[in-house]
Write an enzyme that holds these catalytic residues in place. Structure first.
Site, PDB file in Angstrom:
ATOM      1  N   GLU A 240       0.808  -1.233   0.000  1.00 57.19           N
ATOM      2  CA  GLU A 240       0.000   0.000   0.000  1.00 57.19           C
ATOM      3  C   GLU A 240       0.837   1.277   0.000  1.00 57.19           C
ATOM      4  OE1 GLU A 240      -3.282   0.117   2.656  1.00 57.19           O
ATOM      5  OE2 GLU A 240      -4.046  -1.828   2.058  1.00 57.19           O
TER       6      GLU A 240
ATOM      7  N   GLU B  92      -5.336  -8.643   0.634  1.00 60.01           N
ATOM      8  CA  GLU B  92      -6.016  -8.318   1.892  1.00 60.01           C
ATOM      9  C   GLU B  92      -7.488  -8.067   1.607  1.00 60.01           C
ATOM     10  OE1 GLU B  92      -4.599  -5.093   4.368  1.00 60.01           O
ATOM     11  OE2 GLU B  92      -2.509  -5.655   4.009  1.00 60.01           O
TER      12      GLU B  92
HETATM   13  C1  NOJ Z   1      -4.229  -2.246   5.157  1.00 57.73           C
HETATM   14  C2  NOJ Z   1      -2.910  -2.561   5.757  1.00 57.73           C
HETATM   15  O1  NOJ Z   1      -2.051  -3.164   4.835  1.00 57.73           O
HETATM   16  C3  NOJ Z   1      -2.974  -3.326   7.058  1.00 57.73           C
HETATM   17  O2  NOJ Z   1      -1.753  -3.180   7.680  1.00 57.73           O
HETATM   18  C4  NOJ Z   1      -4.144  -2.804   7.874  1.00 57.73           C
HETATM   19  O3  NOJ Z   1      -4.151  -3.303   9.171  1.00 57.73           O
HETATM   20  C5  NOJ Z   1      -5.426  -3.144   7.154  1.00 57.73           C
HETATM   21  N1  NOJ Z   1      -5.417  -2.495   5.841  1.00 57.73           N
HETATM   22  C6  NOJ Z   1      -6.701  -2.699   7.858  1.00 57.73           C
HETATM   23  O4  NOJ Z   1      -6.738  -1.341   7.978  1.00 57.73           O
END
Ligand code: NOJ
Length: 447
Positions: free
Chosen positions: A166, A353
């Site tokens: 990200e 994710e």
């Molecule tokens: C994106 C991130 O990569 C992760 O670290 C985070 O905990 C989750 N989304 C939820 O916000």
């Protein structure tokens, strides 16, 4: 094929990241990351929570992997903490840090779980931040050194590499909005330069895997998308949503896949456009083996005059999780991979994710009925399945997250796990969603 079934060999898994679970922030030679510093700055993280202990996974990884195996989890996306391996960001190596990850990877192998390793998940060594961090190109050189080192030393144990996690969050949220570490507010020119440095690092990650990875190694990035969803599935709204998707990726996927910045982006950025050196795009656009997409939510888009995309405002009581940013939009899991496949002709996509954060109450008599999380996941998976049925090449799905963990600026209150973590006792309790997901993986279909 039953309408709720997934393709053979579909890779089901779970995801976590070093800083959010390991704890042991200053143990065995690890130095501070920018998140250790950020969490120690008053008012930055909810309830003043820090990463010092987190899920104590540093000491409990064997038990955690046993629990994964018991639930039938076959793929695990983890990240390496750069400041555990190179405490100064580059230069002298902390052997204890490397040894730790070797034994983590060996334990995974003992449990029959395949690792998917993210090189960088936001925990920049503070030592590099002190020299300018993402704002300076020297950090790209440091990352290149780090990527070479980890692929050389861990490449016998890792075949699936993910370069950066990200970039949007580390760049925009970290350096423009300031809600994530290092919490600064930079000018548009600096923010654009940070994106440029980050995609260069992605390129170095790919290069390192090609140069030092063992046979069968694969590499890709994991980028977030707040997916533009056509409000009706008509050609006009779909075209508008596609345009919005490209614009949302002007600084990450678009240059990676097209090997240049879009003219429209350069026009919009004007004098704040990033400074690019000769050959930068050769590195940035090195071919990858897959695209990872982190997808939680989206926005509804329709076509207005001249086919322009208009994002519709949400009514104030639109269904939401306990994260204000995370609205219930299952179609995001259909349109995210579909846009990427259609626009960039990507041949293999992994949902690196997907999940949801609620302020779950503690278990009662060993049970926690997180029916909201279960239903969120189930609806999202139905939309993913619909995309696959249309031919979108999605090859796997990683649920975020296995354990409740440190949710960055939201601290420990916001829980994303399918396993409840009691942060006082470190007791793990599978929630109803874990038992349900276990069946989904076992039957390779939505149950
Ligand atoms: C994106 C991130 O990569 C992760 O670290 C985070 O905990 C989750 N989304 C939820 O916000």
């Amino acid at each position: 094929m039953s309408p709720l079934a997934f393709p053979k060999k579909f890779a089901w898994g779970v995801a976590m990241a070093a800083a959010q679970i390991e704890g042991a922030s200053f143990t065995d030679g690890k130095s501070a990351s920018i998140w250790d510093t950020f969490a120690r700055t008053a008012g930055k993280v909810r309830n003043g929570d820090n990463l010092d202990i987190a899920c104590d996974h540093y000491h409990r990884y064997r038990e955690d992997f046993e629990l994964m195996a018991k639930l039938g989890i076959k793929n695990y996306r983890l990240s390496l903490a750069w400041p555990r391996i190179l405490p100064q960001g580059r230069g002298s190596i902390n052997q204890a840090g490397l040894d730790y990850y070797k034994s983590v990877l060996d334990s995974l192998q003992d449990e029959g779980i395949t690792p998917w390793v993210t090189m960088f998940h936001w925990d920049l060594p503070q030592a590099l931040e002190d020299q300018g961090g993402w704002r300076v190109r020297k950090t790209v050189d440091a990352f290149a050194e780090y990527a070479d080192l980890i692929v050389k030393t861990l490449g016998d144990r890792v075949k699936n590499w993910i370069t950066l996690n990200e970039i949007f969050c580390l760049a925009t949220l970290g350096h423009e909005v300031g809600s994530k570490a290092p919490g600064s507010h930079e000018s548009p020119a600096v923010v654009n330069q940070i994106y440029h440095h980050a995609i260069l690092c992605h390129g170095h990650g790919v290069r390192a895997v090609r140069e030092h990875g063992q046979r069968g190694s694969r590499v890709g990035i994991a980028e977030v998308s707040v997916v533009p969803i056509p409000v009706t599935e008509t050609p006009r709204d779909i075209a508008a949503a596609r345009k919005a998707f490209i614009a949302s990726q002007f600084r990450v996927l678009d240059p990676i896949y097209r090997g240049r910045y879009a003219t429209e982006y350069l026009r919009l950025a004007g004098r704040a456009a990033p400074k690019v050196q000769r050959n930068d795009f050769n590195l940035i656009s090195l071919p990858t083996d897959f695209l990872g997409l982190n997808i939680y939510t989206g926005s509804f888009v329709r076509a207005c005059k001249h086919g322009r995309a208009e994002t519709l405002p949400l009514p104030k009581d639109y269904p939401s999780s306990d994260c204000t940013w995370l609205k219930f939009m299952p179609q995001a899991l259909h349109w995210g991979p579909r846009h990427a496949a259609e626009i960039y002709k990507v041949k293999a996509i992994y949902i690196t994710e997907n999940g949801v954060g609620y302020n779950d109450q503690p278990p009662v008599d060993g049970e926690l009925f997180d029916l909201h999380r279960r239903d969120y996941l189930r609806n999202y998976l139905c939309e993913l399945q619909r995309a696959i049925a249309l031919g979108v090449p999605v090859k796997g799905y990683f649920l975020w997250s296995f354990l409740d963990n440190f949710e960055w600026e939201d601290g420990y209150e916001r829980r994303f796990g399918i396993i409840h973590t009691d942060f006082a006792t470190q007791q793990r309790t599978p929630k109803l969603s874990a038992r349900w997901y276990s069946r989904v993986m076992a039957e390779n279909r939505i149950v």
